[in-house]
Design a protein around this motif. Structure first.
Motif, PDB file in Angstrom:
ATOM      1  N   VAL A  50       0.775  -1.221  -0.028  1.00  0.00           N
ATOM      2  CA  VAL A  50      -0.272   0.362   0.032  1.00  0.00           C
ATOM      3  C   VAL A  50       0.851   0.743   0.233  1.00  0.00           C
ATOM      4  O   VAL A  50       2.078   1.371   0.280  1.00  0.00           O
ATOM      5  CB  VAL A  50      -0.670   0.333   1.294  1.00  0.00           C
ATOM      6  N   ARG A  51       0.606   2.417  -0.624  1.00  0.00           N
ATOM      7  CA  ARG A  51       1.318   3.226  -0.615  1.00  0.00           C
ATOM      8  C   ARG A  51      -0.008   4.168   0.167  1.00  0.00           C
ATOM      9  O   ARG A  51      -1.646   4.447  -0.719  1.00  0.00           O
ATOM     10  CB  ARG A  51       1.684   3.680  -1.689  1.00  0.00           C
ATOM     11  N   THR A  52       0.439   5.513   0.970  1.00  0.00           N
ATOM     12  CA  THR A  52      -0.235   6.262   1.365  1.00  0.00           C
ATOM     13  C   THR A  52      -0.632   7.815   0.829  1.00  0.00           C
ATOM     14  O   THR A  52       0.203   7.442  -0.525  1.00  0.00           O
ATOM     15  CB  THR A  52      -0.826   6.688   3.070  1.00  0.00           C
ATOM     16  N   CYS A  95      -5.766  -4.349  -8.471  1.00  0.00           N
ATOM     17  CA  CYS A  95      -5.345  -2.918  -7.389  1.00  0.00           C
ATOM     18  C   CYS A  95      -6.791  -2.482  -6.637  1.00  0.00           C
ATOM     19  O   CYS A  95      -7.906  -2.630  -7.077  1.00  0.00           O
ATOM     20  CB  CYS A  95      -5.724  -2.288  -9.029  1.00  0.00           C
ATOM     21  N   ASN A  96      -6.304  -1.380  -6.025  1.00  0.00           N
ATOM     22  CA  ASN A  96      -7.289  -1.485  -4.866  1.00  0.00           C
ATOM     23  C   ASN A  96      -7.048  -0.073  -4.729  1.00  0.00           C
ATOM     24  O   ASN A  96      -6.001   0.452  -4.650  1.00  0.00           O
ATOM     25  CB  ASN A  96      -6.942  -1.637  -3.674  1.00  0.00           C
ATOM     26  N   ALA A  97      -8.216   1.373  -4.760  1.00  0.00           N
ATOM     27  CA  ALA A  97      -8.287   2.279  -3.999  1.00  0.00           C
ATOM     28  C   ALA A  97      -8.990   2.637  -2.544  1.00  0.00           C
ATOM     29  O   ALA A  97     -10.193   2.209  -2.725  1.00  0.00           O
ATOM     30  CB  ALA A  97      -8.779   3.124  -5.278  1.00  0.00           C
ATOM     31  N   TYR A  98      -8.163   2.943  -1.647  1.00  0.00           N
ATOM     32  CA  TYR A  98     -10.008   3.178  -0.754  1.00  0.00           C
ATOM     33  C   TYR A  98      -9.381   4.565  -0.309  1.00  0.00           C
ATOM     34  O   TYR A  98      -7.970   4.942   0.546  1.00  0.00           O
ATOM     35  CB  TYR A  98      -8.219   2.269   0.036  1.00  0.00           C
ATOM     36  N   PRO A 100     -10.064   6.924   2.750  1.00  0.00           N
ATOM     37  CA  PRO A 100     -10.006   6.593   4.453  1.00  0.00           C
ATOM     38  C   PRO A 100     -11.293   7.455   5.206  1.00  0.00           C
ATOM     39  O   PRO A 100     -11.526   6.606   6.682  1.00  0.00           O
ATOM     40  CB  PRO A 100      -8.618   6.454   4.926  1.00  0.00           C
ATOM     41  N   SER A 101     -11.728   8.023   4.338  1.00  0.00           N
ATOM     42  CA  SER A 101     -12.644   9.010   5.105  1.00  0.00           C
ATOM     43  C   SER A 101     -14.614   8.643   5.416  1.00  0.00           C
ATOM     44  O   SER A 101     -14.366   8.758   6.176  1.00  0.00           O
ATOM     45  CB  SER A 101     -12.917  10.135   3.995  1.00  0.00           C
ATOM     46  N   ASN A 102     -14.562   7.421   4.825  1.00  0.00           N
ATOM     47  CA  ASN A 102     -15.901   6.919   4.534  1.00  0.00           C
ATOM     48  C   ASN A 102     -15.349   5.149   3.956  1.00  0.00           C
ATOM     49  O   ASN A 102     -16.576   5.017   4.347  1.00  0.00           O
ATOM     50  CB  ASN A 102     -16.452   7.923   3.901  1.00  0.00           C
ATOM     51  N   SER A 103     -14.162   4.631   4.172  1.00  0.00           N
ATOM     52  CA  SER A 103     -14.141   3.556   4.133  1.00  0.00           C
ATOM     53  C   SER A 103     -14.311   2.869   2.189  1.00  0.00           C
ATOM     54  O   SER A 103     -14.605   1.807   2.270  1.00  0.00           O
ATOM     55  CB  SER A 103     -14.787   3.061   4.582  1.00  0.00           C
ATOM     56  N   ARG A 104     -14.214   4.182   1.769  1.00  0.00           N
ATOM     57  CA  ARG A 104     -15.055   3.689  -0.457  1.00  0.00           C
ATOM     58  C   ARG A 104     -13.739   2.952  -0.272  1.00  0.00           C
ATOM     59  O   ARG A 104     -12.643   3.399  -0.343  1.00  0.00           O
ATOM     60  CB  ARG A 104     -15.346   4.457  -0.730  1.00  0.00           C
ATOM     61  N   ASN A 105     -14.078   2.029  -1.377  1.00  0.00           N
ATOM     62  CA  ASN A 105     -13.490   0.861  -1.376  1.00  0.00           C
ATOM     63  C   ASN A 105     -13.338   0.982  -3.103  1.00  0.00           C
ATOM     64  O   ASN A 105     -14.488   0.338  -3.814  1.00  0.00           O
ATOM     65  CB  ASN A 105     -13.190  -0.544  -1.120  1.00  0.00           C
ATOM     66  N   TYR A 106     -12.207   0.340  -3.781  1.00  0.00           N
ATOM     67  CA  TYR A 106     -13.016   0.372  -5.351  1.00  0.00           C
ATOM     68  C   TYR A 106     -11.334  -1.147  -5.693  1.00  0.00           C
ATOM     69  O   TYR A 106     -10.243  -0.753  -5.445  1.00  0.00           O
ATOM     70  CB  TYR A 106     -12.894   0.666  -6.340  1.00  0.00           C
ATOM     71  N   TRP A 107     -12.446  -1.471  -6.875  1.00  0.00           N
ATOM     72  CA  TRP A 107     -11.082  -2.671  -7.180  1.00  0.00           C
ATOM     73  C   TRP A 107     -10.893  -2.729  -9.019  1.00  0.00           C
ATOM     74  O   TRP A 107     -11.941  -2.383  -9.168  1.00  0.00           O
ATOM     75  CB  TRP A 107     -11.185  -4.263  -6.406  1.00  0.00           C
TER      76      TRP A 107
END
Length: 117
Positions: A50-52, A95-98, A100-107
């Motif tokens: 992960v890269r924040t 690949c994942n996009a997350y 953090p403010s609302n825990s939204r997740n995309y794949w």
């Protein structure tokens, strides 16, 4: 509509290298943590790296020293450089996009990496 499109997978011999790319669209890229996960046949999906948004990097222990994650916010793209590949690295890489403010997740749809001689 959010899209994550992976590329760069393929067949490579043990000890070889591959570079995966994931281009994101439809989201504000720089506010998302970006990561790579993988899933081997018969196994659960696991974190690779992960890269924040703040630049912190986390790489799974079994891949430290071999895999490197990076991101280019100007290109909405995250990369995974994989070196010294082993047969046990064979998996579909996602690949994942997350957010953090609302825990939204995309794949993404995944890209196959096969390490074999």
């Amino acid at each position: 509509q959010v899209q994550l499109v992976e590329s760069g997978g393929g067949l490579v011999q043990p000890g070889g290298s591959l570079r995966l790319s994931c281009e994101a669209s439809g989201l504000i890229f720089w506010i998302y943590h970006m990561g790579w996960y993988r899933q081997a046949p018969g196994k659960q999906r696991e974190l690779v790296a992960v890269r924040t948004t703040g630049g912190t990097t986390n790489v799974a222990d079994s891949m430290k020293g071999r895999f490197t994650i990076s991101r280019d916010n100007t290109k909405n793209t995250v990369y995974l450089q994989m070196n010294s590949l082993k047969p046990e690295d064979t998996a579909v890489y996602y690949c994942n996009a997350y957010l953090p403010s609302n825990s939204r997740n995309y794949w993404g749809q995944g890209t196959q990496v096969t390490v074999s001689s």
